[in-house]
Design a protein around this motif. Structure first.
Motif, mmCIF file in Angstrom:
data_model
loop_
_atom_site.group_PDB
_atom_site.id
_atom_site.type_symbol
_atom_site.label_atom_id
_atom_site.label_comp_id
_atom_site.label_asym_id
_atom_site.label_seq_id
_atom_site.Cartn_x
_atom_site.Cartn_y
_atom_site.Cartn_z
ATOM 1 N N GLY A 36 -12.326 -4.087 -2.241
ATOM 2 C CA GLY A 36 -11.127 -3.239 -2.758
ATOM 3 C C GLY A 36 -11.126 -1.695 -2.365
ATOM 4 N N THR A 37 -12.378 -1.232 -2.680
ATOM 5 C CA THR A 37 -12.260 0.582 -2.431
ATOM 6 C C THR A 37 -12.360 0.729 -0.807
ATOM 7 O OG1 THR A 37 -13.758 0.697 -4.383
ATOM 8 C CG2 THR A 37 -13.802 2.326 -2.753
ATOM 9 N N PHE A 38 -13.238 0.150 -0.200
ATOM 10 C CA PHE A 38 -13.055 0.372 1.196
ATOM 11 C C PHE A 38 -12.310 -0.433 2.260
ATOM 12 C CE2 PHE A 38 -17.237 1.501 -0.668
ATOM 13 C CZ PHE A 38 -17.153 3.036 -0.578
ATOM 14 N N LEU A 39 -11.912 -1.383 2.127
ATOM 15 C CA LEU A 39 -11.145 -2.221 3.049
ATOM 16 C C LEU A 39 -9.737 -2.348 2.779
ATOM 17 C CD1 LEU A 39 -13.858 -4.752 4.095
ATOM 18 C CD2 LEU A 39 -13.145 -2.649 5.305
ATOM 19 N N LEU A 40 -9.592 -2.805 1.465
ATOM 20 C CA LEU A 40 -8.257 -3.188 1.132
ATOM 21 C C LEU A 40 -7.478 -2.071 0.188
ATOM 22 C CD1 LEU A 40 -9.032 -7.121 0.395
ATOM 23 C CD2 LEU A 40 -7.891 -5.751 2.522
ATOM 24 N N SER A 41 -7.633 -0.882 0.412
ATOM 25 C CA SER A 41 -6.943 -0.150 -0.534
ATOM 26 C C SER A 41 -5.443 0.017 -0.521
ATOM 27 C CB SER A 41 -7.398 1.510 -0.123
ATOM 28 O OG SER A 41 -6.381 2.239 -0.280
ATOM 29 N N PRO A 42 -5.071 0.445 -1.663
ATOM 30 C CA PRO A 42 -3.442 0.572 -1.927
ATOM 31 C C PRO A 42 -2.377 1.233 -0.579
ATOM 32 C CG PRO A 42 -4.083 0.674 -4.045
ATOM 33 C CD PRO A 42 -5.518 0.927 -2.832
ATOM 34 N N ASP A 43 -3.476 2.149 -0.108
ATOM 35 C CA ASP A 43 -2.817 3.077 0.838
ATOM 36 C C ASP A 43 -2.962 2.471 2.333
ATOM 37 O OD1 ASP A 43 -2.452 5.250 -1.078
ATOM 38 O OD2 ASP A 43 -4.426 6.190 -0.287
ATOM 39 N N LEU A 44 -3.111 0.963 2.152
ATOM 40 C CA LEU A 44 -2.871 0.504 3.692
ATOM 41 C C LEU A 44 -1.249 0.255 3.779
ATOM 42 C CD1 LEU A 44 -5.617 -2.523 3.525
ATOM 43 C CD2 LEU A 44 -5.173 -0.593 5.245
ATOM 44 N N ASP A 45 -0.463 0.610 2.785
ATOM 45 C CA ASP A 45 0.938 0.735 3.194
ATOM 46 C C ASP A 45 1.227 1.931 3.936
ATOM 47 O OD1 ASP A 45 0.477 2.823 1.397
ATOM 48 O OD2 ASP A 45 1.620 1.673 -0.346
ATOM 49 N N GLY A 68 -0.505 16.459 -4.991
ATOM 50 C CA GLY A 68 -1.908 16.630 -5.698
ATOM 51 C C GLY A 68 -2.368 15.314 -5.761
ATOM 52 N N VAL A 69 -1.940 14.257 -5.123
ATOM 53 C CA VAL A 69 -2.777 12.888 -4.997
ATOM 54 C C VAL A 69 -3.967 12.906 -4.277
ATOM 55 C CG1 VAL A 69 -0.741 11.427 -5.666
ATOM 56 C CG2 VAL A 69 -1.292 11.830 -3.209
ATOM 57 N N PRO A 70 -5.157 12.201 -4.432
ATOM 58 C CA PRO A 70 -6.330 12.382 -3.899
ATOM 59 C C PRO A 70 -6.257 11.855 -2.587
ATOM 60 C CG PRO A 70 -6.726 11.348 -5.890
ATOM 61 C CD PRO A 70 -5.291 11.528 -5.840
ATOM 62 N N SER A 71 -7.099 12.482 -1.604
ATOM 63 C CA SER A 71 -7.160 11.848 0.001
ATOM 64 C C SER A 71 -8.056 10.395 -0.122
ATOM 65 C CB SER A 71 -8.081 12.796 0.675
ATOM 66 O OG SER A 71 -9.357 13.092 0.308
ATOM 67 N N GLY A 72 -8.091 9.997 0.924
ATOM 68 C CA GLY A 72 -8.793 8.841 0.876
ATOM 69 C C GLY A 72 -10.374 8.838 0.807
ATOM 70 N N ARG A 73 -10.639 9.870 0.965
ATOM 71 C CA ARG A 73 -12.321 10.273 0.762
ATOM 72 C C ARG A 73 -12.517 10.284 -0.693
ATOM 73 N NH1 ARG A 73 -15.698 15.274 1.257
ATOM 74 N NH2 ARG A 73 -17.756 14.520 1.660
ATOM 75 N N VAL A 74 -11.693 11.404 -1.434
ATOM 76 C CA VAL A 74 -11.638 11.511 -2.806
ATOM 77 C C VAL A 74 -11.493 10.216 -3.537
ATOM 78 C CG1 VAL A 74 -10.668 12.569 -4.852
ATOM 79 C CG2 VAL A 74 -11.166 13.984 -2.776
ATOM 80 N N HIS A 75 -10.602 9.393 -3.214
ATOM 81 C CA HIS A 75 -10.401 8.024 -3.863
ATOM 82 C C HIS A 75 -11.825 7.426 -3.805
ATOM 83 C CE1 HIS A 75 -6.318 7.532 -5.068
ATOM 84 N NE2 HIS A 75 -5.721 7.895 -3.917
ATOM 85 N N ASN A 76 -12.620 7.224 -2.646
ATOM 86 C CA ASN A 76 -13.699 6.734 -2.627
ATOM 87 C C ASN A 76 -14.651 7.127 -3.521
ATOM 88 O OD1 ASN A 76 -12.262 5.076 -0.635
ATOM 89 N ND2 ASN A 76 -13.388 6.276 1.173
ATOM 90 N N LEU A 77 -14.692 8.408 -3.532
ATOM 91 C CA LEU A 77 -15.794 9.055 -4.325
ATOM 92 C C LEU A 77 -15.260 8.812 -6.106
ATOM 93 C CD1 LEU A 77 -16.262 12.448 -2.482
ATOM 94 C CD2 LEU A 77 -17.770 10.635 -2.717
#
Length: 174
Positions: A51-60, A3-12
């Motif tokens: 931080g939101t669009f280029l350096l997200s924690p999901d870059l892992d 149930g973790v958000p997608s990248g798009r939801v994180h951005n929103l």
């Protein structure tokens, strides 16, 4: 973690939170409860967007399809080693060190590019970092970046002591 958000939801989520925060800061400024210069607001905003669009924690997860990697365009390939270095939701998803890992990684990549440019084209003039760098510049940059990272972690359900709990468990086992 289900149930973790997608990248798009994180951005929103980050855009919505930024809107609320900006409105609150504007209201507080008008009531003279807070003094923020336009430059400080700009630095915070730029760092928050980065931080939101280029350096997200999901870059892992950069060896796969990740919004942040795609936002880098062709340079997204530079984040694949980062994704191989850090396991998803490991150190890269901690509250203090995680965001630092991306900044340090980016600094290393920039240093490599600058080093290659200086070797290949020594006559090329590269922009310099203005000195001295004021706290009035650095503080909003750090705040904007970290707030964007923390919103991502909150949306993922990562607690602030995420990395410490695991480290303490390892210490207790010894």
């Amino acid at each position: 973690m289900a149930g973790v958000p997608s990248g798009r939801v994180h951005n929103l989520i980050n855009i919505a939170a930024y809107s609320v925060l900006a409105g609150a800061v504007l209201a507080a400024s008008r009531q003279e409860l807070l003094t923020i210069t336009p430059a400080q607001a700009l630095y915070f905003t730029l760092a928050f967007a980065v931080g939101t669009f280029l350096l997200s924690p999901d870059l892992d997860l950069a060896e796969g399809r990740v919004d942040s990697k795609r936002h880098w365009g062709v340079l997204g390939i530079l984040w694949v080693p980062y994704g191989m270095l850090f396991s998803h939701r490991g150190l890269s998803h901690t509250w203090v060190v995680g965001p630092l890992t991306r900044l340090v990684y980016l600094a290393v990549m920039v240093a490599l590019v600058v080093g290659v440019l200086r070797y290949v084209a020594p006559s090329v003039t590269l922009p310099a970092i203005p000195q001295p760098i004021s706290v009035k510049v650095v503080a909003p940059l750090i705040a904007g970046y970290y707030v964007s990272q923390w919103l991502h972690l909150i949306a993922d359900g990562v607690r602030p002591d995420h990395g410490m709990r695991r480290g303490f468990r390892k210490l207790r086992r010894r």
